[in-house]
Design an enzyme around this catalytic site. Sequence first.
Site, PDB file in Angstrom:
ATOM      1  N   ASP A  34      18.301  49.242  19.092  1.00 25.42           N
ATOM      2  CA  ASP A  34      19.012  48.801  17.917  1.00 25.42           C
ATOM      3  C   ASP A  34      19.338  49.709  16.838  1.00 25.42           C
ATOM      4  O   ASP A  34      20.272  49.733  16.361  1.00 25.42           O
ATOM      5  CB  ASP A  34      18.568  47.259  17.765  1.00 25.42           C
ATOM      6  CG  ASP A  34      18.751  46.298  18.513  1.00 25.42           C
ATOM      7  OD1 ASP A  34      19.271  46.579  19.758  1.00 25.42           O
ATOM      8  OD2 ASP A  34      18.274  45.254  18.333  1.00 25.42           O
ATOM      9  N   GLU A  36      19.314  52.871  16.911  1.00 32.63           N
ATOM     10  CA  GLU A  36      20.000  53.889  17.134  1.00 32.63           C
ATOM     11  C   GLU A  36      21.499  53.367  17.162  1.00 32.63           C
ATOM     12  O   GLU A  36      22.391  54.240  16.745  1.00 32.63           O
ATOM     13  CB  GLU A  36      19.690  54.738  18.603  1.00 32.63           C
ATOM     14  CG  GLU A  36      18.139  55.536  18.551  1.00 32.63           C
ATOM     15  CD  GLU A  36      17.796  55.638  20.029  1.00 32.63           C
ATOM     16  OE1 GLU A  36      17.411  57.051  20.187  1.00 32.63           O
ATOM     17  OE2 GLU A  36      17.457  54.658  20.685  1.00 32.63           O
ATOM     18  N   LYS A 116      33.333  26.811  37.588  1.00 34.26           N
ATOM     19  CA  LYS A 116      34.464  26.393  36.588  1.00 34.26           C
ATOM     20  C   LYS A 116      33.664  26.323  35.116  1.00 34.26           C
ATOM     21  O   LYS A 116      32.811  25.576  34.792  1.00 34.26           O
ATOM     22  CB  LYS A 116      34.664  25.055  36.920  1.00 34.26           C
ATOM     23  CG  LYS A 116      35.976  24.555  35.883  1.00 34.26           C
ATOM     24  CD  LYS A 116      36.878  23.162  36.678  1.00 34.26           C
ATOM     25  CE  LYS A 116      37.806  22.935  35.580  1.00 34.26           C
ATOM     26  NZ  LYS A 116      37.635  22.829  34.232  1.00 34.26           N
TER      27      LYS A 116
HETATM   28  S1  IVH Z   1      41.819  29.205  37.804  1.00 29.54           S
HETATM   29  C1  IVH Z   1      46.499  28.294  37.325  1.00 29.54           C
HETATM   30  N1  IVH Z   1      39.269  29.522  37.795  1.00 29.54           N
HETATM   31  O1  IVH Z   1      39.861  25.431  33.813  1.00 29.54           O
HETATM   32  C2  IVH Z   1      45.350  28.025  36.831  1.00 29.54           C
HETATM   33  N2  IVH Z   1      40.227  28.390  36.055  1.00 29.54           N
HETATM   34  O2  IVH Z   1      40.592  22.648  34.019  1.00 29.54           O
HETATM   35  C3  IVH Z   1      44.114  28.786  37.583  1.00 29.54           C
HETATM   36  N3  IVH Z   1      38.680  27.364  34.380  1.00 29.54           N
HETATM   37  O3  IVH Z   1      43.097  25.887  33.344  1.00 29.54           O
HETATM   38  C4  IVH Z   1      42.806  28.270  36.882  1.00 29.54           C
HETATM   39  N4  IVH Z   1      36.864  28.341  35.165  1.00 29.54           N
HETATM   40  O4  IVH Z   1      41.023  27.149  31.783  1.00 29.54           O
HETATM   41  C5  IVH Z   1      40.193  28.965  36.941  1.00 29.54           C
HETATM   42  N5  IVH Z   1      36.962  30.043  37.653  1.00 29.54           N
HETATM   43  C6  IVH Z   1      37.926  29.404  36.909  1.00 29.54           C
HETATM   44  C7  IVH Z   1      37.722  28.496  35.898  1.00 29.54           C
HETATM   45  C8  IVH Z   1      38.953  28.027  35.460  1.00 29.54           C
HETATM   46  C9  IVH Z   1      37.304  27.741  34.010  1.00 29.54           C
HETATM   47  C10 IVH Z   1      39.399  26.631  33.417  1.00 29.54           C
HETATM   48  C11 IVH Z   1      40.962  27.111  33.416  1.00 29.54           C
HETATM   49  C12 IVH Z   1      41.812  25.971  33.787  1.00 29.54           C
HETATM   50  C13 IVH Z   1      41.063  24.808  33.372  1.00 29.54           C
HETATM   51  C14 IVH Z   1      41.507  23.632  34.408  1.00 29.54           C
END
Ligand code: IVH
Length: 723
Positions: A34, A36, A116
């Site tokens: 840290d 450095e 997710k």
């Molecule tokens: S794909 C076209 N992948 O969850 C939308 N979304 O509840 C494709 N999210 O709007 C989204 N992890 O903001 C995708 N691995 C993931 C995700 C993810 C979190 C969020 C994203 C989305 C929301 C929907």
Amino acid sequence: MTADDARLRIAALSAEIERHNRLYHLDAAPVISDREYDALFAELTALELAWPHLASPDSPSRRVGGAPIDGFVQVQHAVRMMSLDNSYSEAEALEFYNRLVRLTGLDSIHTVIEPKIDGVAVSVRYENRSLVLAATRGDGVTGDDITVNARTIRRLPLTLPPDAPPLLELRGEIFMPNAAFRSLNDEREAAGDARFANPRNATAGTLKLLDSRIVARRPLDIIFHGLGAHADLNLSSISEFHALLAHLNLPRADRLWHADSVAGILDAIRELDSARRSLPYETDGAVVKVDRLDLQAQLGTTSKAPRWAIAYKFEPERVTTTLRAITIQVGRTGVLTPVAELDPVFVSGSTVSRATLHNEEEILRKDIRVGDTVIIEKAGEIIPAVVAVIPEKRPPGTHPFDLFQHTNGCCPSCGNPISKSDGFVAWRCLSPVCPAQAATSLKHFAGRKMLDLEGLGDIVADKLVERSLVRTPLDLFHLTLDQLAALNLGSDEEPRVFGPKNAAKLLAALDRAKTLPLSRWIFAIGIPEVGESAARELARLHRNFAELFSSPILTDLAALPKGKRKEDHPTLAPFRIAQEVGQVAARSVLDFAASPSGAAFISALQSQFHIDPQSDNFAPQTPDSAAASLFAGTTWVITGTLSEPRPTFEALIRSLGGKTSSSVSAKTSFLLAGEEAGSKLDKARQLGVTILSEPEFRARLAEAPIANPDTPANPPTQPDLFA
Ligand code: IVH
């Protein structure tokens, strides 16, 4: 040292620091201490101080944040940010997969399964390999420009390697890692600040800060999972997209799963569910996506979400605890919300001691009583909610909840009487002097789509109320330059005044507000159930507040017998009232007009301030007015990026009698061309179609005998994403 030496040294130090940032944050494998690292950083900042014109906006030193900003600018997303459809059971996952098979006609579909992430959705744009924009999702079409705050995220590269595509927009989630969240909360508690309920709230709260120097001290992180606008990029699958992320040193999920059958998908989801508890961030489900991008394109999207992906939500954890008391919170519109005060209990990653109870009806429906043992879960793993009570554990001597009795009929914030209108579930405080409502109504009043009071941000609003300068929004019109200039936005120990320049700006904005059309005022005063579209529709039906507040149309609408539609009502039908103005909104407007605060508002507006906003879209009987035929007989095509979403312009053209079409042909009368217009512009030129830029289009609208609220004479200047 010469300027050339300095330039070289700054470049070398910047590259070196970014390399260590990557090693430390992305690979978790630092190679220097840290101390450095700090020495490199100190040398860089010293050089930049000595040679300010050599300091690049991409410098890693900028990650420490910059001077506070007044507010966030709204930006339009080049590609809409969509949401995901949810599923909650294995049966629904099966249905999703079967639908994919049916729609594509394939025997099996390769899918990827990702965690997710429970964070704040963001779109990050790189142009010519430099980070130029980070924006929140907002409504999917426009979001807030949070670039200054996002730049402080150490793992987010400010520049990309030379072989990165020239335009790359990435979609992802900003989040606060669990460990960092816990220490932040401990620090806050020690400093006497309120704890954040969960990492997601902490992230959202941090990103909303106007001072990026504070943001820089909060340990935010980011993970990318999707692609927005791009150029010169040839990808055929999500697997390839992940490889690209890795190649460009862009943060991505630690792990993803592959499956090509329902059984495989369910296995992956189960594995992910057990693995997620050891992930350093919160997850609330799995996202299952079709891997091949050509199949994704073929499957397309619904209005809200892609058909090629689904979110599989995990069962929220449920725990039991004791309900100690019910307290009452007062919201912006005076709605009283009962809140459960609980024995603290740990659920889905954080300790919960309060939970919303929504309203009295909900409490009675679930028969929740003080003293009960209750079951708690986090709705969407975020907001704690009381799901049910365990009746067997109810102690003797409890009573059904009665909000009126509970509050003695008085607002807990200001002590004025509370009331409940027929047909509403919520009790409200209608007092115009309720402090709980004052700051929030003020922020609403000042919003960009309301009276657009530049300079009146959240902090200023809070301080104006706190220092008793403003109780209701109209009090703003009493403020003097001296009062505003001297307003202390800091604390008593560390004062920070608003200053004469900002004060003058705000006063000018207030002056401008006096001339804004009725629709903006109706929206600004924050009548419950009256949003932007309803406000515009009300202004179409009424010339001014006097007409609105004694409106026979609204009286009829409010009194519509059950089961009867306004479209079938003899006096209402000819007005062709939009859906946004229904019985509930009509009642709400009339209630407001009849309330003491409504009466005080109208009398102050007119007799004290001589403000009498007029409708600029008054056209109660729509068809055949001169305005409605301005574009009669013309066909329009819209292309490129405009200052507002395309549907807004389409609706406008149609309301003026024009037709819209998606492709240019010999029948096209006009092409409305925004920034970055492409092939449609070329075609229109070939065919000799009249081409209008947005300013030219707005100039034509000015010819309309009745101006439209969508097109104010001076449209607010919009940030240009492509500048
Ligand atoms: S794909 C076209 N992948 O969850 C939308 N979304 O509840 C494709 N999210 O709007 C989204 N992890 O903001 C995708 N691995 C993931 C995700 C993810 C979190 C969020 C994203 C989305 C929301 C929907």
